[in-house]
Motif scaffolding. Sequence first.
Motif, PDB file in Angstrom:
ATOM      1  N   ILE A 175       1.983   2.357 -21.527  1.00 41.54           N
ATOM      2  CA  ILE A 175       1.736   3.214 -20.370  1.00 41.54           C
ATOM      3  C   ILE A 175       1.345   2.362 -19.167  1.00 41.54           C
ATOM      4  CG2 ILE A 175       0.181   4.978 -19.406  1.00 41.54           C
ATOM      5  CD1 ILE A 175       2.160   6.145 -21.378  1.00 41.54           C
ATOM      6  N   HIS A 176       0.432   1.419 -19.389  1.00 43.54           N
ATOM      7  CA  HIS A 176      -0.031   0.559 -18.300  1.00 43.54           C
ATOM      8  C   HIS A 176       1.125  -0.264 -17.722  1.00 43.54           C
ATOM      9  CE1 HIS A 176      -2.188  -2.710 -16.267  1.00 43.54           C
ATOM     10  NE2 HIS A 176      -3.078  -1.766 -16.019  1.00 43.54           N
ATOM     11  N   LYS A 177       1.969  -0.794 -18.582  1.00 46.73           N
ATOM     12  CA  LYS A 177       3.120  -1.580 -18.129  1.00 46.73           C
ATOM     13  C   LYS A 177       4.077  -0.705 -17.309  1.00 46.73           C
ATOM     14  CE  LYS A 177       6.960  -4.384 -19.788  1.00 46.73           C
ATOM     15  NZ  LYS A 177       7.658  -4.942 -20.949  1.00 46.73           N
ATOM     16  N   ALA A 178       4.352   0.492 -17.787  1.00 50.68           N
ATOM     17  CA  ALA A 178       5.255   1.392 -17.065  1.00 50.68           C
ATOM     18  C   ALA A 178       4.667   1.792 -15.717  1.00 50.68           C
ATOM     19  CB  ALA A 178       5.552   2.627 -17.913  1.00 50.68           C
ATOM     20  N   LEU A 179       3.360   2.057 -15.682  1.00 48.81           N
ATOM     21  CA  LEU A 179       2.707   2.405 -14.419  1.00 48.81           C
ATOM     22  C   LEU A 179       2.776   1.252 -13.425  1.00 48.81           C
ATOM     23  CD1 LEU A 179      -0.397   4.364 -15.727  1.00 48.81           C
ATOM     24  CD2 LEU A 179       1.371   5.260 -14.193  1.00 48.81           C
ATOM     25  N   THR A 180       2.561   0.042 -13.913  1.00 44.77           N
ATOM     26  CA  THR A 180       2.636  -1.141 -13.053  1.00 44.77           C
ATOM     27  C   THR A 180       4.036  -1.302 -12.472  1.00 44.77           C
ATOM     28  OG1 THR A 180       0.899  -2.216 -14.328  1.00 44.77           O
ATOM     29  CG2 THR A 180       2.265  -3.637 -12.963  1.00 44.77           C
ATOM     30  N   GLU A 181       5.057  -1.103 -13.304  1.00 41.86           N
ATOM     31  CA  GLU A 181       6.443  -1.203 -12.837  1.00 41.86           C
ATOM     32  C   GLU A 181       6.765  -0.107 -11.824  1.00 41.86           C
ATOM     33  OE1 GLU A 181       8.868  -1.189 -16.358  1.00 41.86           O
ATOM     34  OE2 GLU A 181       8.176  -3.176 -16.980  1.00 41.86           O
ATOM     35  N   LEU A 182       6.314   1.116 -12.092  1.00 39.54           N
ATOM     36  CA  LEU A 182       6.555   2.216 -11.156  1.00 39.54           C
ATOM     37  C   LEU A 182       5.832   1.990  -9.832  1.00 39.54           C
ATOM     38  CD1 LEU A 182       6.369   5.263 -13.589  1.00 39.54           C
ATOM     39  CD2 LEU A 182       8.374   4.520 -12.287  1.00 39.54           C
ATOM     40  N   GLU A 183       4.668   1.358  -9.906  1.00 41.22           N
ATOM     41  CA  GLU A 183       3.934   1.042  -8.684  1.00 41.22           C
ATOM     42  C   GLU A 183       4.686  -0.010  -7.860  1.00 41.22           C
ATOM     43  OE1 GLU A 183      -0.732   0.324  -7.464  1.00 41.22           O
ATOM     44  OE2 GLU A 183      -0.094  -0.150  -9.497  1.00 41.22           O
ATOM     45  N   LYS A 184       5.247  -1.021  -8.537  1.00 43.69           N
ATOM     46  CA  LYS A 184       6.037  -2.046  -7.841  1.00 43.69           C
ATOM     47  C   LYS A 184       7.308  -1.453  -7.240  1.00 43.69           C
ATOM     48  CE  LYS A 184       4.448  -6.026 -10.478  1.00 43.69           C
ATOM     49  NZ  LYS A 184       4.794  -7.033 -11.488  1.00 43.69           N
ATOM     50  N   GLU A 185       7.886  -0.457  -7.914  1.00 44.08           N
ATOM     51  CA  GLU A 185       9.096   0.209  -7.420  1.00 44.08           C
ATOM     52  C   GLU A 185       8.771   1.262  -6.353  1.00 44.08           C
ATOM     53  OE1 GLU A 185      10.877   1.800 -10.966  1.00 44.08           O
ATOM     54  OE2 GLU A 185      11.284  -0.185 -11.785  1.00 44.08           O
ATOM     55  N   GLN A 186       7.495   1.404  -6.033  1.00 41.96           N
ATOM     56  CA  GLN A 186       6.994   2.330  -5.021  1.00 41.96           C
ATOM     57  C   GLN A 186       7.302   3.788  -5.354  1.00 41.96           C
ATOM     58  OE1 GLN A 186       8.196   0.964  -1.159  1.00 41.96           O
ATOM     59  NE2 GLN A 186       7.052  -0.942  -1.356  1.00 41.96           N
ATOM     60  N   VAL A 187       7.220   4.112  -6.641  1.00 41.74           N
ATOM     61  CA  VAL A 187       7.385   5.490  -7.081  1.00 41.74           C
ATOM     62  C   VAL A 187       6.012   6.153  -7.202  1.00 41.74           C
ATOM     63  CG1 VAL A 187       8.204   6.980  -8.963  1.00 41.74           C
ATOM     64  CG2 VAL A 187       9.524   4.960  -8.300  1.00 41.74           C
ATOM     65  N   VAL A 188       5.033   5.411  -7.712  1.00 39.72           N
ATOM     66  CA  VAL A 188       3.668   5.923  -7.839  1.00 39.72           C
ATOM     67  C   VAL A 188       2.712   5.041  -7.047  1.00 39.72           C
ATOM     68  CG1 VAL A 188       4.102   6.875 -10.149  1.00 39.72           C
ATOM     69  CG2 VAL A 188       3.075   4.618  -9.935  1.00 39.72           C
ATOM     70  N   GLU A 189       1.541   5.601  -6.776  1.00 35.60           N
ATOM     71  CA  GLU A 189       0.494   4.821  -6.132  1.00 35.60           C
ATOM     72  C   GLU A 189      -0.801   5.038  -6.898  1.00 35.60           C
ATOM     73  OE1 GLU A 189       0.125   6.113  -2.104  1.00 35.60           O
ATOM     74  OE2 GLU A 189      -0.229   8.192  -2.654  1.00 35.60           O
ATOM     75  N   LYS A 190      -1.614   3.994  -6.919  1.00 37.19           N
ATOM     76  CA  LYS A 190      -2.898   4.056  -7.605  1.00 37.19           C
ATOM     77  C   LYS A 190      -3.973   4.408  -6.588  1.00 37.19           C
ATOM     78  CE  LYS A 190      -5.812   1.430 -10.731  1.00 37.19           C
ATOM     79  NZ  LYS A 190      -5.970   0.145 -11.439  1.00 37.19           N
ATOM     80  N   THR A 191      -4.776   5.422  -6.914  1.00 39.93           N
ATOM     81  CA  THR A 191      -5.894   5.815  -6.070  1.00 39.93           C
ATOM     82  C   THR A 191      -7.184   5.570  -6.848  1.00 39.93           C
ATOM     83  OG1 THR A 191      -5.965   8.100  -6.859  1.00 39.93           O
ATOM     84  CG2 THR A 191      -4.467   7.632  -5.028  1.00 39.93           C
ATOM     85  N   THR A 192      -8.297   5.892  -6.253  1.00 37.49           N
ATOM     86  CA  THR A 192      -9.571   5.709  -6.948  1.00 37.49           C
ATOM     87  C   THR A 192      -9.710   6.667  -8.129  1.00 37.49           C
ATOM     88  OG1 THR A 192     -10.645   7.219  -5.400  1.00 37.49           O
ATOM     89  CG2 THR A 192     -10.780   4.865  -4.903  1.00 37.49           C
TER      90      THR A 192
END
Length: 82
Positions: free
Chosen positions: A56-73
């Motif tokens: 899950i963490h790896k997929a989230l990191t990849e999606l964040e790099k692809e600018q699909v998701v963003e991490k908030t607080t």
Amino acid sequence: MILALLDNSLDMVSSKPKTAKSAIIHCLSNQWPITAKQFTHLLQRQHGLAITYQAIHKALTELEKEQVVEKTTKGYQLKDEW
């Protein structure tokens, strides 16, 4: 990148997502923000996916790099532009 996003979108049409990325996008389209730990619980228990926190963490990191998701607080959410 566009083809990968299209593949993820097509996965969401089916009742059960086929990849970690498509499962994450599917979940975030209904509920946000969600933490990586919450994703793990949600996908394992409610969607019956055999997936680890690390995946899950790896997929989230990849999606964040692809600018699909963003991490908030408070967790991850889909980007407005996506």
